[in-house]
Design a protein around this motif. Structure first.
Motif, PDB file in Angstrom:
ATOM      1  N   UNK A  62       0.833  -1.210   0.000  1.00  0.00           N
ATOM      2  CA  UNK A  62       0.000   0.000   0.000  1.00  0.00           C
ATOM      3  C   UNK A  62       0.862   1.252   0.000  1.00  0.00           C
ATOM      4  N   UNK A  63       1.930   1.246   0.787  1.00  0.00           N
ATOM      5  CA  UNK A  63       2.807   2.417   0.848  1.00  0.00           C
ATOM      6  C   UNK A  63       3.502   2.640  -0.492  1.00  0.00           C
ATOM      7  N   UNK A  64       3.871   1.567  -1.166  1.00  0.00           N
ATOM      8  CA  UNK A  64       4.479   1.692  -2.488  1.00  0.00           C
ATOM      9  C   UNK A  64       3.480   2.291  -3.472  1.00  0.00           C
ATOM     10  N   UNK A  65       2.257   1.822  -3.455  1.00  0.00           N
ATOM     11  CA  UNK A  65       1.232   2.357  -4.360  1.00  0.00           C
ATOM     12  C   UNK A  65       1.010   3.845  -4.115  1.00  0.00           C
ATOM     13  N   UNK A  66       0.955   4.227  -2.845  1.00  0.00           N
ATOM     14  CA  UNK A  66       0.729   5.647  -2.529  1.00  0.00           C
ATOM     15  C   UNK A  66       1.902   6.512  -2.993  1.00  0.00           C
ATOM     16  N   UNK A  67       3.117   6.031  -2.768  1.00  0.00           N
ATOM     17  CA  UNK A  67       4.283   6.801  -3.205  1.00  0.00           C
ATOM     18  C   UNK A  67       4.315   6.917  -4.732  1.00  0.00           C
ATOM     19  N   UNK A  68       3.996   5.819  -5.409  1.00  0.00           N
ATOM     20  CA  UNK A  68       3.947   5.879  -6.875  1.00  0.00           C
ATOM     21  C   UNK A  68       2.921   6.870  -7.376  1.00  0.00           C
TER      22      UNK A  68
END
Length: 71
Positions: A62-68
Motif C-alpha cells: 500500500x505504501x508503495x502504491x501511494x508513493x507511486x
C-alpha cells in the motif's frame, strides 16, 4: 541501519520495519523516489519472511502504491 543490519541481519522483520520508517521520512519530505527505494526493500524482506498475505506485507504494498501515485 548499519547497526540494525549487523545485529539482526538483512532478513529480519525489524530490519524491514526500519526500511519502512526511513521510507516514511523520505515520504514526509516529499522525496517519493527515495521513499520507494526504502519501501521496496521492506517489501522484499516481508515477502520472504512473512509471506504475501501478512498485514505488514500488505502495508508495504500500500505504501508503495501511494508513493507511486505521488510521482
Amino acid at each position: 541501519m548499519e547497526i540494525r543490519l549487523k545485529e539482526l541481519g538483512p532478513d529480519h522483520p525489524d530490519t524491514a520495519r526500519s526500511y519502512k520508517n526511513i521510507g516514511m521520512v523520505y515520504n514526509k519530505k516529499g522525496d517519493y523516489e527515495n521513499a520507494l527505494v526504502e519501501y521496496r526493500k521492506a517489501l522484499e524482506i516481508r515477502l520472504k519472511v512473512l509471506g504475501p498475505n501478512h498485514s505488514d506485507t500488505i502495508t508495504s504494498q500500500t505504501m508503495i502504491k501511494r508513493a507511486l501515485s505521488m510521482i
